[in-house]
Design a protein around this motif. Structure first.
Motif, PDB file in Angstrom:
ATOM      1  N   GLU A 130      53.250  29.314  48.253  1.00 21.36           N
ATOM      2  CA  GLU A 130      53.208  30.612  47.576  1.00 21.36           C
ATOM      3  C   GLU A 130      52.576  30.484  46.200  1.00 21.36           C
ATOM      4  N   ALA A 131      52.905  29.428  45.491  1.00 21.62           N
ATOM      5  CA  ALA A 131      52.340  29.223  44.158  1.00 21.62           C
ATOM      6  C   ALA A 131      50.826  29.024  44.235  1.00 21.62           C
ATOM      7  N   ALA A 132      50.380  28.283  45.216  1.00 23.61           N
ATOM      8  CA  ALA A 132      48.934  28.064  45.359  1.00 23.61           C
ATOM      9  C   ALA A 132      48.215  29.369  45.668  1.00 23.61           C
ATOM     10  N   VAL A 133      48.756  30.163  46.574  1.00 21.87           N
ATOM     11  CA  VAL A 133      48.129  31.442  46.931  1.00 21.87           C
ATOM     12  C   VAL A 133      48.206  32.418  45.759  1.00 21.87           C
ATOM     13  N   GLY A 134      49.369  32.471  45.090  1.00 28.66           N
ATOM     14  CA  GLY A 134      49.530  33.387  43.962  1.00 28.66           C
ATOM     15  C   GLY A 134      48.592  33.070  42.819  1.00 28.66           C
ATOM     16  N   LEU A 135      48.466  31.802  42.475  1.00 28.13           N
ATOM     17  CA  LEU A 135      47.548  31.435  41.392  1.00 28.13           C
ATOM     18  C   LEU A 135      46.093  31.684  41.781  1.00 28.13           C
ATOM     19  N   GLY A 136      45.774  31.501  43.059  1.00 27.71           N
ATOM     20  CA  GLY A 136      44.434  31.841  43.529  1.00 27.71           C
ATOM     21  C   GLY A 136      44.154  33.334  43.392  1.00 27.71           C
ATOM     22  N   LEU A 137      45.147  34.154  43.696  1.00 30.46           N
ATOM     23  CA  LEU A 137      44.991  35.602  43.522  1.00 30.46           C
ATOM     24  C   LEU A 137      44.822  35.970  42.052  1.00 30.46           C
ATOM     25  N   PHE A 138      45.583  35.321  41.179  1.00 28.38           N
ATOM     26  CA  PHE A 138      45.447  35.607  39.757  1.00 28.38           C
ATOM     27  C   PHE A 138      44.066  35.225  39.241  1.00 28.38           C
ATOM     28  N   ILE A 139      43.535  34.122  39.711  1.00 25.96           N
ATOM     29  CA  ILE A 139      42.182  33.724  39.294  1.00 25.96           C
ATOM     30  C   ILE A 139      41.162  34.737  39.776  1.00 25.96           C
ATOM     31  N   SER A 140      41.308  35.191  41.010  1.00 24.85           N
ATOM     32  CA  SER A 140      40.382  36.181  41.557  1.00 24.85           C
ATOM     33  C   SER A 140      40.473  37.503  40.807  1.00 24.85           C
ATOM     34  N   ILE A 141      41.682  37.951  40.508  1.00 24.78           N
ATOM     35  CA  ILE A 141      41.858  39.200  39.764  1.00 24.78           C
ATOM     36  C   ILE A 141      41.280  39.067  38.361  1.00 24.78           C
ATOM     37  N   TYR A 142      41.483  37.920  37.727  1.00 23.11           N
ATOM     38  CA  TYR A 142      40.960  37.737  36.376  1.00 23.11           C
ATOM     39  C   TYR A 142      39.430  37.735  36.365  1.00 23.11           C
ATOM     40  N   ARG A 143      38.836  37.143  37.387  1.00 20.64           N
ATOM     41  CA  ARG A 143      37.370  37.121  37.436  1.00 20.64           C
ATOM     42  C   ARG A 143      36.789  38.514  37.604  1.00 20.64           C
ATOM     43  N   LEU A 144      37.482  39.369  38.351  1.00 22.92           N
ATOM     44  CA  LEU A 144      36.962  40.712  38.595  1.00 22.92           C
ATOM     45  C   LEU A 144      37.323  41.699  37.483  1.00 22.92           C
ATOM     46  N   ARG A 145      38.521  41.614  36.941  1.00 27.50           N
ATOM     47  CA  ARG A 145      39.013  42.594  35.981  1.00 27.50           C
ATOM     48  C   ARG A 145      39.083  42.079  34.557  1.00 27.50           C
ATOM     49  N   HIS A 146      38.988  40.785  34.336  1.00 24.49           N
ATOM     50  CA  HIS A 146      39.085  40.147  33.022  1.00 24.49           C
ATOM     51  C   HIS A 146      40.446  40.378  32.361  1.00 24.49           C
ATOM     52  N   THR A 147      41.469  40.605  33.176  1.00 24.96           N
ATOM     53  CA  THR A 147      42.839  40.714  32.688  1.00 24.96           C
ATOM     54  C   THR A 147      43.797  40.514  33.864  1.00 24.96           C
ATOM     55  N   ILE A 148      44.998  40.056  33.539  1.00 29.14           N
ATOM     56  CA  ILE A 148      46.040  39.996  34.569  1.00 29.14           C
ATOM     57  C   ILE A 148      47.261  40.791  34.124  1.00 29.14           C
ATOM     58  N   ASP A 149      47.030  41.734  33.204  1.00 27.42           N
ATOM     59  CA  ASP A 149      48.084  42.643  32.758  1.00 27.42           C
ATOM     60  C   ASP A 149      48.399  43.590  33.911  1.00 27.42           C
ATOM     61  N   VAL A 150      49.648  43.581  34.371  1.00 24.62           N
ATOM     62  CA  VAL A 150      49.995  44.370  35.554  1.00 24.62           C
ATOM     63  C   VAL A 150      49.983  45.868  35.267  1.00 24.62           C
ATOM     64  N   ASN A 151      50.084  46.283  34.024  1.00 25.17           N
ATOM     65  CA  ASN A 151      49.993  47.711  33.707  1.00 25.17           C
ATOM     66  C   ASN A 151      48.575  48.231  33.861  1.00 25.17           C
ATOM     67  N   ARG A 152      47.613  47.358  33.744  1.00 25.56           N
ATOM     68  CA  ARG A 152      46.209  47.782  33.890  1.00 25.56           C
ATOM     69  C   ARG A 152      45.701  47.633  35.306  1.00 25.56           C
ATOM     70  N   LEU A 153      46.462  46.990  36.155  1.00 27.11           N
ATOM     71  CA  LEU A 153      46.077  46.819  37.561  1.00 27.11           C
ATOM     72  C   LEU A 153      46.747  47.914  38.385  1.00 27.11           C
ATOM     73  N   ASN A 154      46.238  49.119  38.299  1.00 19.90           N
ATOM     74  CA  ASN A 154      46.898  50.227  38.957  1.00 19.90           C
ATOM     75  C   ASN A 154      46.157  50.751  40.174  1.00 19.90           C
ATOM     76  N   ARG A 155      45.031  50.154  40.499  1.00 18.70           N
ATOM     77  CA  ARG A 155      44.277  50.612  41.670  1.00 18.70           C
ATOM     78  C   ARG A 155      44.198  49.477  42.685  1.00 18.70           C
ATOM     79  N   LEU A 156      44.175  49.849  43.942  1.00 17.47           N
ATOM     80  CA  LEU A 156      44.008  48.847  44.986  1.00 17.47           C
ATOM     81  C   LEU A 156      42.535  48.515  45.205  1.00 17.47           C
ATOM     82  N   ARG A 157      41.660  49.444  44.851  1.00 20.07           N
ATOM     83  CA  ARG A 157      40.240  49.163  44.976  1.00 20.07           C
ATOM     84  C   ARG A 157      39.751  48.452  43.732  1.00 20.07           C
TER      85      ARG A 157
END
Length: 101
Positions: A73-100
């Motif tokens: 789970e940690a490996a998959v979760g950290l991979g998701l965080f890296i992917s989200i950071y590359r696309l959105r340049h943040t991992i603040d959950v308040n700013r991640l409000n869209r699924l697209r």
């Protein structure tokens, strides 16, 4: 001298409360992820404590498999965080409000 089970359970409850507080109050995705892992470790501590009291190793085997799943789970979760950071340049959950993206 043996340590009473109540001490293990109090420690596990304290860890779980700290993890729940962290998961509910943090904004960073990684901090929330670490808080959830802390809650999982509190549950594992409870399983090991009861396993020790009953003299059965079944609880320890459950903890072994739970830690193996948590590592995946940690490996998959950290991979998701890296992917989200590359696309959105943040991992603040308040700013991640869209699924697209």
């Amino acid at each position: 001298m043996t340590i009473p089970i109540a001490w293990y359970l109090v420690l596990a409850a304290a860890l779980f409360c700290i993890g729940a507080f962290g998961a509910l109050t943090r904004r960073s995705g990684i901090a929330i992820f670490l808080s959830i892992e802390l809650m999982l470790n509190a549950a594992n501590l409870t399983l090991v404590a009861y396993s020790r009291i009953h003299g059965d190793s079944a609880g320890q085997m459950f903890v072994f498999f739970a830690l193996a799943v948590a590592a995946a789970e940690a490996a998959v979760g950290l991979g998701l965080f890296i992917s989200i950071y590359r696309l959105r340049h943040t991992i603040d959950v308040n700013r991640l409000n869209r699924l697209r993206w």
